[in-house]
Design a protein around this motif. Structure first.
Motif, PDB file in Angstrom:
ATOM      1  N   GLU A   1      -6.032   4.685   2.780  1.00 29.16           N
ATOM      2  CA  GLU A   1      -5.995   3.859   3.390  1.00 29.16           C
ATOM      3  C   GLU A   1      -6.189   3.880   5.038  1.00 29.16           C
ATOM      4  O   GLU A   1      -6.790   2.971   5.760  1.00 29.16           O
ATOM      5  CB  GLU A   1      -4.416   3.056   3.380  1.00 29.16           C
ATOM      6  CG  GLU A   1      -4.317   1.734   4.207  1.00 29.16           C
ATOM      7  CD  GLU A   1      -2.670   1.307   4.011  1.00 29.16           C
ATOM      8  OE1 GLU A   1      -2.517   0.294   4.669  1.00 29.16           O
ATOM      9  OE2 GLU A   1      -1.733   1.931   3.524  1.00 29.16           O
TER      10      GLU A   1
ATOM     11  N   GLN B   1      -5.939   0.672  -2.034  1.00 32.14           N
ATOM     12  CA  GLN B   1      -5.816   0.836  -0.939  1.00 32.14           C
ATOM     13  C   GLN B   1      -6.655   0.188  -0.089  1.00 32.14           C
ATOM     14  O   GLN B   1      -6.436  -0.557   1.012  1.00 32.14           O
ATOM     15  CB  GLN B   1      -5.485   2.121  -0.444  1.00 32.14           C
ATOM     16  CG  GLN B   1      -4.702   2.882  -1.301  1.00 32.14           C
ATOM     17  CD  GLN B   1      -3.103   2.444  -1.554  1.00 32.14           C
ATOM     18  OE1 GLN B   1      -2.618   2.327  -0.661  1.00 32.14           O
ATOM     19  NE2 GLN B   1      -2.846   1.832  -2.703  1.00 32.14           N
TER      20      GLN B   1
ATOM     21  N   THR C   1       0.801  -1.178  -0.081  1.00 35.84           N
ATOM     22  CA  THR C   1       0.160   0.035   0.093  1.00 35.84           C
ATOM     23  C   THR C   1       0.884   1.038  -0.083  1.00 35.84           C
ATOM     24  O   THR C   1       2.050   1.064   0.113  1.00 35.84           O
ATOM     25  CB  THR C   1      -0.832  -0.058   1.146  1.00 35.84           C
ATOM     26  OG1 THR C   1       0.078   0.094   2.332  1.00 35.84           O
ATOM     27  CG2 THR C   1      -1.839  -1.340   1.221  1.00 35.84           C
TER      28      THR C   1
END
Length: 437
Positions: free
Chosen positions: A431, A346, A149
């Motif tokens: 995220e 994400q 991520t």
């Protein structure tokens, strides 16, 4: 370069769980499964026995005459000249799909040697789509692993403090470091989250070398397509090659007619499902209503298709590294394709968060994503730039579904703002925001 992966915490929880079973770590090729399991074994156990099953005659012989687990453990101990002690030794079978009866054997490890810590890794293709073998349902634990991520990319870049600031959703401090965050996000759009591509870029800062890695991964994926798909290879390739163009349209609904003139769903849906099962693409289905659970209101006739990694999307689209790494072209052009793919990437990495989208029939109104969290459904709009004017989210929250008292989310290049009915968060905090929920 050491890459800290969030999934490491999940591995620790697996080790400490009193009802632990053999663990299968699933994921597309090249996402870092072998690296993280080796690191876990070296750090958390006295001994790691690593068995790479690819073209390994010893591994092929292990289950050839049955599943006598004590005998099998004894053979492994002799071959590696290491005592296998429950709780102190991690037994790691890599590429387990390469050996006959390797996956079914996990049932017997669970039943006959439950105290022995066993982990396996392999491609989603090899483990979940293997023909002629039974899957040990109920006898294994499973984790999914995805590309890095953006927050993990920050760690790899040496920006751990900045990562912690973002994860804390400290928007005031983020505002001060907005330009730095934007520059790092631009780099992530280019590199994506495949560990080898990230490592190459951060150690060499050579965009062409990094793009070469991307193409090597894409070539490996295409070789898998030919290896595992009798009769479907050409159709899979056609779908795969059209994904960038499908995402570049203003209306990103997937159209089979764009794959091949006159194409019909019944001809290509098996090929598309193969790409989903292989972990190479994400399929986001339309939901008719923003109501828990969204699956009850899914309309499977309408969907969007995204790639598993924004860096691979850029390479497949032949987006020029210069255009992505310099200035704001990556945010302003490409019609938001990379930005939507990034946002979904994400969210997907958090696993088990259902994601759908919404469109209204006979209307241009569209909400990019509906994300179902345990607490609420979050209508999410993605904007690639700071120009965030759009009627869709406002209409969706305040008029079409006002009775549901939803609060919208807009992800853009603007700083944080709370407008009561909607929050705006910077794209680099996506995220962290969804992890909080």
């Amino acid at each position: 370069m050491e890459m800290k992966r969030t999934i490491y915490g999940e591995l620790l929880r697996w080790k400490q769980h009193p009802e632990r079973k053999p663990l299968i770590l699933l994921g597309a090729r090249q996402v870092g499964k072998t690296y993280i399991l080796k690191k876990f074994g070296e750090n958390e156990y006295e001994h790691l026995i690593y068995i790479n099953c690819h073209r390994n005659t010893f591994a092929e012989s292990l289950f050839a005459d049955g599943f006598d687990i004590p005998k099998i453990l004894n053979r492994i101990s002799l071959a590696y000249d290491t005592d296998i002690v429950p709780g102190r030794t991690l037994l790691f079978f890599d590429e387990i799909q390469e050996i006959p009866q390797g996956i079914p054997a996990l049932k017997y490890f669970c039943e006959d040697a439950r105290d022995q810590h066993v982990v396996v890794a392999g491609s989603l293709l090899g483990i979940t789509l293997r023909q002629g073998e039974s899957f040990p349902v109920g006898k294994v634990n499973m984790l999914r692993m995805f590309p890095l991520t953006f927050c993990e990319f920050l760690d790899a870049s040496g920006k751990t403090r900045l990562r912690h600031t973002i994860e804390a959703l400290d928007f005031e401090t983020m505002r001060i470091f907005h330009n730095e965050c934007t520059n790092l996000l631009r780099q992530y759009y280019f590199t994506g989250g495949m560990p080898e591509a990230v490592h190459t870029y951060l150690t060499t800062h050579d965009a062409e070398d990094t793009r070469r890695v991307h193409h090597e991964i894409l070539d490996a994926y295409e070789n898998d397509m030919a290896k595992h798909t009798a009769g479907q290879t050409q159709r899979i390739h056609l779908i795969w090659d059209t994904i960038p163009a499908q995402l570049a349209r203003e209306n990103k609904k997937f159209k089979y007619s764009d794959v091949s003139h006159g194409a019909r769903a019944r001809e290509y849906e098996t090929a598309l499902q193969w790409l989903v099962d292989a972990g190479l693409v994400h399929k986001v289905v339309r939901a008719k209503l923003p109501v828990h659970p969204l699956k009850f209101y899914a309309d499977h006739s309408a969907f969007k298709v995204y790639m598993n990694d924004c860096g691979l999307l850029a390479a497949l689209a032949d987006a020029q590294p210069r255009d992505m790494l310099l200035g704001n072209q990556v945010f302003e052009e490409f019609k938001g394709a990379f930005t939507e793919n990034y946002v979904l990437q994400q969210i997907t990495a958090l696993d088990r968060l259902p994601v759908y989208y919404y469109t209204k029939d006979n209307s241009t109104m569209e909400v990019d994503f509906l994300v179902q969290t345990p607490g609420r459904i979050i209508p999410t709009e993605v904007k690639a730039e700071e120009n965030v004017k759009s009627k869709s989210l406002t209409t969706f929250v305040n008029r079409e579904f006002a009775q549901h008292h939803l609060k919208g989310l807009r992800c853009s290049m603007k700083a944080y703002a709370d407008q009561d009915w909607m929050e705006n968060i910077p794209l680099y905090a996506v995220e962290a925001y969804f992890r909080k929920h």
